[in-house]
Design a protein around this motif. Structure first.
Motif, PDB file in Angstrom:
ATOM      1  N   GLY A  55     -67.641  33.004  57.935  1.00 13.99           N
ATOM      2  CA  GLY A  55     -67.815  33.529  59.220  1.00 13.99           C
ATOM      3  C   GLY A  55     -69.417  33.446  59.858  1.00 13.99           C
ATOM      4  N   ASP A  56     -70.285  33.027  59.162  1.00 13.94           N
ATOM      5  CA  ASP A  56     -71.894  32.883  59.525  1.00 13.94           C
ATOM      6  C   ASP A  56     -71.857  31.598  60.476  1.00 13.94           C
ATOM      7  OD1 ASP A  56     -74.406  32.743  60.095  1.00 13.94           O
ATOM      8  OD2 ASP A  56     -74.763  32.284  57.929  1.00 13.94           O
ATOM      9  N   ILE A  57     -71.912  31.875  61.791  1.00 13.48           N
ATOM     10  CA  ILE A  57     -71.937  30.762  62.981  1.00 13.48           C
ATOM     11  C   ILE A  57     -73.267  30.085  62.803  1.00 13.48           C
ATOM     12  CG2 ILE A  57     -70.127  31.866  64.327  1.00 13.48           C
ATOM     13  CD1 ILE A  57     -72.421  32.906  66.173  1.00 13.48           C
ATOM     14  N   PHE A  58     -74.275  30.514  62.258  1.00 10.43           N
ATOM     15  CA  PHE A  58     -75.698  30.110  62.301  1.00 10.43           C
ATOM     16  C   PHE A  58     -75.774  29.165  60.894  1.00 10.43           C
ATOM     17  CE2 PHE A  58     -76.017  33.489  65.197  1.00 10.43           C
ATOM     18  CZ  PHE A  58     -76.436  32.925  66.362  1.00 10.43           C
ATOM     19  N   ASP A  59     -74.887  29.253  60.019  1.00  7.66           N
ATOM     20  CA  ASP A  59     -74.853  28.586  58.862  1.00  7.66           C
ATOM     21  C   ASP A  59     -75.057  26.837  59.017  1.00  7.66           C
ATOM     22  OD1 ASP A  59     -74.425  28.380  55.658  1.00  7.66           O
ATOM     23  OD2 ASP A  59     -73.134  26.728  56.576  1.00  7.66           O
ATOM     24  N   PRO A  60     -75.964  26.258  58.632  1.00  9.04           N
ATOM     25  CA  PRO A  60     -76.297  24.541  58.749  1.00  9.04           C
ATOM     26  C   PRO A  60     -75.059  23.925  58.682  1.00  9.04           C
ATOM     27  CG  PRO A  60     -78.109  25.720  57.546  1.00  9.04           C
ATOM     28  CD  PRO A  60     -77.107  26.623  57.386  1.00  9.04           C
ATOM     29  N   VAL A  61     -74.267  24.058  57.788  1.00  9.77           N
ATOM     30  CA  VAL A  61     -73.099  23.481  57.563  1.00  9.77           C
ATOM     31  C   VAL A  61     -72.083  23.707  58.811  1.00  9.77           C
ATOM     32  CG1 VAL A  61     -70.827  22.848  56.371  1.00  9.77           C
ATOM     33  CG2 VAL A  61     -73.010  22.911  55.121  1.00  9.77           C
ATOM     34  N   ALA A  62     -71.857  24.881  58.889  1.00  9.23           N
ATOM     35  CA  ALA A  62     -70.969  25.251  60.181  1.00  9.23           C
ATOM     36  C   ALA A  62     -71.418  24.787  61.661  1.00  9.23           C
ATOM     37  CB  ALA A  62     -70.762  26.784  60.398  1.00  9.23           C
ATOM     38  N   VAL A  63     -72.606  24.907  61.645  1.00  9.87           N
ATOM     39  CA  VAL A  63     -73.401  24.224  62.835  1.00  9.87           C
ATOM     40  C   VAL A  63     -73.059  22.665  63.085  1.00  9.87           C
ATOM     41  CG1 VAL A  63     -75.487  23.904  64.257  1.00  9.87           C
ATOM     42  CG2 VAL A  63     -75.097  26.058  63.144  1.00  9.87           C
ATOM     43  N   THR A  64     -73.545  22.211  61.923  1.00  9.92           N
ATOM     44  CA  THR A  64     -73.175  20.690  61.726  1.00  9.92           C
ATOM     45  C   THR A  64     -71.778  20.286  62.434  1.00  9.92           C
ATOM     46  OG1 THR A  64     -74.858  20.482  60.309  1.00  9.92           O
ATOM     47  CG2 THR A  64     -73.616  18.416  60.497  1.00  9.92           C
ATOM     48  N   VAL A  65     -70.849  20.943  61.684  1.00  9.21           N
ATOM     49  CA  VAL A  65     -69.284  20.477  61.754  1.00  9.21           C
ATOM     50  C   VAL A  65     -69.154  20.783  63.391  1.00  9.21           C
ATOM     51  CG1 VAL A  65     -66.709  21.394  61.421  1.00  9.21           C
ATOM     52  CG2 VAL A  65     -68.649  21.047  59.416  1.00  9.21           C
ATOM     53  N   TYR A  66     -69.531  22.086  63.764  1.00  7.61           N
ATOM     54  CA  TYR A  66     -69.137  22.404  65.118  1.00  7.61           C
ATOM     55  C   TYR A  66     -69.698  21.268  66.185  1.00  7.61           C
ATOM     56  CZ  TYR A  66     -68.951  25.451  69.462  1.00  7.61           C
ATOM     57  OH  TYR A  66     -68.545  25.803  70.679  1.00  7.61           O
ATOM     58  N   LYS A  67     -70.914  21.060  65.911  1.00  6.68           N
ATOM     59  CA  LYS A  67     -71.788  19.937  66.979  1.00  6.68           C
ATOM     60  C   LYS A  67     -71.070  18.763  66.657  1.00  6.68           C
ATOM     61  CE  LYS A  67     -74.986  18.907  69.602  1.00  6.68           C
ATOM     62  NZ  LYS A  67     -74.919  17.527  69.931  1.00  6.68           N
ATOM     63  N   GLU A  68     -70.580  18.170  65.465  1.00  3.36           N
ATOM     64  CA  GLU A  68     -69.696  17.014  65.523  1.00  3.36           C
ATOM     65  C   GLU A  68     -68.456  16.993  66.549  1.00  3.36           C
ATOM     66  OE1 GLU A  68     -70.645  14.838  61.260  1.00  3.36           O
ATOM     67  OE2 GLU A  68     -68.714  15.657  61.518  1.00  3.36           O
ATOM     68  N   ILE A  69     -67.548  18.039  66.309  1.00  2.00           N
ATOM     69  CA  ILE A  69     -66.362  18.380  66.980  1.00  2.00           C
ATOM     70  C   ILE A  69     -66.820  18.297  68.538  1.00  2.00           C
ATOM     71  CG2 ILE A  69     -64.459  19.789  67.576  1.00  2.00           C
ATOM     72  CD1 ILE A  69     -64.993  20.723  64.651  1.00  2.00           C
ATOM     73  N   VAL A  95     -81.211  23.909  63.019  1.00  4.50           N
ATOM     74  CA  VAL A  95     -80.095  24.944  63.611  1.00  4.50           C
ATOM     75  C   VAL A  95     -80.503  25.375  64.858  1.00  4.50           C
ATOM     76  CG1 VAL A  95     -78.842  26.900  63.567  1.00  4.50           C
ATOM     77  CG2 VAL A  95     -79.346  25.784  61.247  1.00  4.50           C
ATOM     78  N   GLN A  96     -81.776  25.682  65.165  1.00  9.31           N
ATOM     79  CA  GLN A  96     -82.310  26.309  66.626  1.00  9.31           C
ATOM     80  C   GLN A  96     -82.219  25.156  67.579  1.00  9.31           C
ATOM     81  OE1 GLN A  96     -86.351  27.904  66.016  1.00  9.31           O
ATOM     82  NE2 GLN A  96     -85.264  29.979  65.614  1.00  9.31           N
ATOM     83  N   ALA A  97     -82.783  23.681  67.041  1.00 10.33           N
ATOM     84  CA  ALA A  97     -82.805  22.756  67.982  1.00 10.33           C
ATOM     85  C   ALA A  97     -81.309  22.197  68.293  1.00 10.33           C
ATOM     86  CB  ALA A  97     -83.421  21.526  67.208  1.00 10.33           C
ATOM     87  N   VAL A  98     -80.473  22.181  67.434  1.00 14.18           N
ATOM     88  CA  VAL A  98     -79.044  22.142  67.658  1.00 14.18           C
ATOM     89  C   VAL A  98     -78.441  22.976  68.593  1.00 14.18           C
ATOM     90  CG1 VAL A  98     -76.638  21.954  66.799  1.00 14.18           C
ATOM     91  CG2 VAL A  98     -78.629  20.795  65.438  1.00 14.18           C
ATOM     92  N   GLU A  99     -78.719  24.430  68.351  1.00 12.96           N
ATOM     93  CA  GLU A  99     -78.388  25.569  69.174  1.00 12.96           C
ATOM     94  C   GLU A  99     -78.968  24.976  70.777  1.00 12.96           C
ATOM     95  OE1 GLU A  99     -76.474  28.171  68.966  1.00 12.96           O
ATOM     96  OE2 GLU A  99     -76.039  27.681  66.852  1.00 12.96           O
ATOM     97  N   LYS A 100     -80.116  24.739  70.837  1.00 15.76           N
ATOM     98  CA  LYS A 100     -80.723  24.499  72.102  1.00 15.76           C
ATOM     99  C   LYS A 100     -79.795  23.157  72.761  1.00 15.76           C
ATOM    100  CE  LYS A 100     -85.179  26.403  71.361  1.00 15.76           C
ATOM    101  NZ  LYS A 100     -86.456  25.965  71.311  1.00 15.76           N
ATOM    102  N   GLU A 101     -79.577  22.196  72.062  1.00 15.91           N
ATOM    103  CA  GLU A 101     -78.761  21.015  72.376  1.00 15.91           C
ATOM    104  C   GLU A 101     -77.326  21.607  72.922  1.00 15.91           C
ATOM    105  OE1 GLU A 101     -77.690  16.626  70.871  1.00 15.91           O
ATOM    106  OE2 GLU A 101     -79.125  17.939  69.893  1.00 15.91           O
ATOM    107  N   ILE A 102     -76.813  22.318  72.089  1.00 14.77           N
ATOM    108  CA  ILE A 102     -75.329  22.754  72.492  1.00 14.77           C
ATOM    109  C   ILE A 102     -75.415  23.686  74.142  1.00 14.77           C
ATOM    110  CG2 ILE A 102     -73.476  24.573  72.025  1.00 14.77           C
ATOM    111  CD1 ILE A 102     -74.028  23.609  69.043  1.00 14.77           C
ATOM    112  N   GLU A 103     -76.524  24.282  74.180  1.00 19.06           N
ATOM    113  CA  GLU A 103     -76.777  25.108  75.287  1.00 19.06           C
ATOM    114  C   GLU A 103     -76.965  24.230  76.510  1.00 19.06           C
ATOM    115  OE1 GLU A 103     -79.532  27.993  75.256  1.00 19.06           O
ATOM    116  OE2 GLU A 103     -78.797  29.438  73.356  1.00 19.06           O
TER     117      GLU A 103
END
Length: 522
Positions: free
Chosen positions: A231-245, A500-508
């Motif tokens: 359930g940790d949405i900021f976990d590096p693995v979860a962020v990577t999987v989500y960004k790939e999708i 993670v922060q850089a990926v979050e900004k890219e998603i935004e």
């Protein structure tokens, strides 16, 4: 602790916070799907040995083939609707609808009064099983983390043999009953597995890839986190999987790819992925296992084992052996690779078929003078054959196709693969008892010859998918990965890191651009 999770469908979900607990529930969903199919095959195998069943329907080789093969008629019709159902209504609702239809078919089968009613029931049963099976195959491949996918989706067919073992035990127990309940009771018990599947569905999330496609981004992100990082949405693995999708499905959208069934034929790459992925279905059907899966009795008779009780006991032992081989095969597929496992299994099957054919010929030439060692040797190789089949084809049947196919063709592509399997099975299940009765040992030589062709096709055309997420497999066919984040397994193992922060900004930024684009369109 359960957490209410959005699913984008009418079927709600309350998902455990622990990824480990959720993985167990997902595997149970996979297992109960598998149990139904395995139970059905072994139950018919047992019923085809029972005198009470054969006498009630006055079965001949042709009508026996009809009773058995009707499930594949439904199995050929189910895929026509299964892919569209899974894409339109959601992966979990497709499993639910399929389970309900299967349960209805089982009730009618247990109450059958004649061959027509029994056949119709098995068509309904086969139809529902394919809708839930295809929905389950797509759902589990899209929801399981890549490190567990081989085991999670492999079990979708591995536990076929647990269902088969249960059915073999039940038919062995009811064999002594001198009433129609000798076959009605095993038929009725089959419905338990559909009910178990329905009970599990409210506690597992919807496929994150389907949710992204429906633009339910927050629900999709939570689904990824629940399966990968408790359930940790900021976990590096979860962020990577989500960004790939996100990146991959956005790329497919920009390419104009839709969920239409026509998409599987639309481009050369789609056709290539379809042909390679769907080949697992027809290949698994053609290699020769149908003889022992549904007609173990006639097969054992060609080797001299003619007592019904001995045949039923052999059915029980066979399923224990095949389950062990299927689990070994899943381990090989996860650690060694899908393609090498298939090649190994296919080589062993070819050898076994020619040995079985040779031994059966020797027995047929002199039945009265055949030694016990010849009979036992023939049966032993038959058992080895079924085990070697289970090494590759049992886990790969639902594991390999959805891995090879990208999101826009995954559900319809798996449905097409299953349609190919079921269509061939309708013919082979009907033909095999007639072929065994008229050709005897020659059927094994014929089967072994076309298995050599299948081996060559696998060696030349199959690709390896081990250790990759569904999005990373795109690079094999498209020539590039459609996301700039590192590969998930490298992040998981600490070989690469993700900001993670850089990926979050890219998603935004991507979401802002998407909203502006949608606003501009309006």
């Amino acid at each position: 602790m359960l957490r209410k999770t959005g699913t984008g469908t009418w079927l709600p979900a309350w998902v455990p916070e622990s990824s480990g607990t959720l993985a167990i529930l997902l595997m149970l969903c996979s297992v109960v799907q598998s149990l139904t199919g395995g139970y059905d095959g072994s139950m018919l195998n047992g019923l085809n040995i029972l005198p009470v069943y054969k006498d009630y329907f006055n079965l001949t080789p042709a009508t026996s083939g009809f009773n058995t093969g009707c499930v594949f008629i439904g199995g050929a019709l189910g895929p026509i609707f299964a892919g569209v159902c899974a894409d339109r209504f959601g992966r979990r609702p497709a499993i639910f609808y399929g389970s309900i239809i299967t349960f209805i078919g089982i009730i009618i089968q247990a109450a059958a009064q004649n061959i027509a009613m029994f056949g119709i029931a098995r068509i309904i049963l086969g139809f529902g099983s394919q809708i839930s099976g295809i929905g389950g195959g797509v759902y589990l491949s899209e929801t399981f983390p890549s490190r567990w996918r081989a085991w999670g989706v492999g079990l979708l067919n591995d536990f076929y043999y647990v269902g088969a073992l249960i059915a073999a035990g039940i038919t062995l127990g009811t064999a002594q009953w001198q009433s129609t309940w000798a076959w009605r009771a095993p038929s009725l018990f089959q419905g338990i597995f559909s009910l178990m599947c329905i009970l599990i569905l409210p506690f597992i999330p919807e496929s994150p890839r389907w949710l992204v496609h429906r633009e339910l981004y927050e629900d999709a992100r939570l689904s990824v986190a629940q399966t990968n990082s408790s359930g940790d949405i900021f976990d590096p693995v979860a962020v990577t999987v989500y960004k790939e999708i996100l990146d991959t499905l956005e790329w497919e959208k920009k390419q104009g790819r839709t969920m239409s069934p026509k998409e599987i034929f639309k481009t050369p790459v789609a056709r290539k992925r379809l042909l390679i992925g769907m080949s697992a279905g027809p290949f698994s059907c053609c290699v020769g296992n149908i003889i022992a899966s549904y007609y173990l009795g006639p097969e054992l008779e060609t080797a001299g084992i003619k007592d019904p009780n001995d045949q039923l006991k052999a059915n029980v032992v066979l399923n224990v052996w095949c389950l062990a081989c299927a689990l070994v095969g899943t381990h090989l597929a996860a650690n060694w690779g899908r393609k090498p496992t298939a090649i190994l299994s296919q080589c062993l099957l070819i050898i076994c078929l020619f040995i079985i054919g040779g031994l059966s010929k020797i027995y047929a030439d002199n039945e009265n003078g055949a030694s016990k060692s010849l009979i036992y040797g023939d049966v032993a190789v038959m058992f080895l054959f079924q085990g070697f089949y289970s090494i590759a084809w049992t886990p790969l049947l639902y594991l390999y196709p959805p891995e090879v196919m990208n999101f826009s063709i995954r559900a319809n592509g798996l449905a097409f693969s299953t349609f190919g399997l079921s269509s061939l099975a309708v013919v082979l299940v009907f033909v095999m008892p007639i072929g065994l009765a008229n050709l005897g040992y020659k059927m094994y030589f014929i089967n072994g010859s076309w298995d050599i062709i299948i081996l060559v096709l696998i060696a030349v055309f199959w690709v390896e998918t081990k250790g990759k997420t569904l999005e990373e497999i795109d690079a094999i066919f498209e020539g590039e990965k459609h996301s700039n984040v590192p590969d998930v397994e490298k992040v998981r193992r600490g070989q690469e890191t993700v900001d993670v922060q850089a990926v979050e900004k890219e998603i935004e930024r991507d979401f802002s651009a998407l909203k502006n684009e949608q606003y501009g369109d309006h």
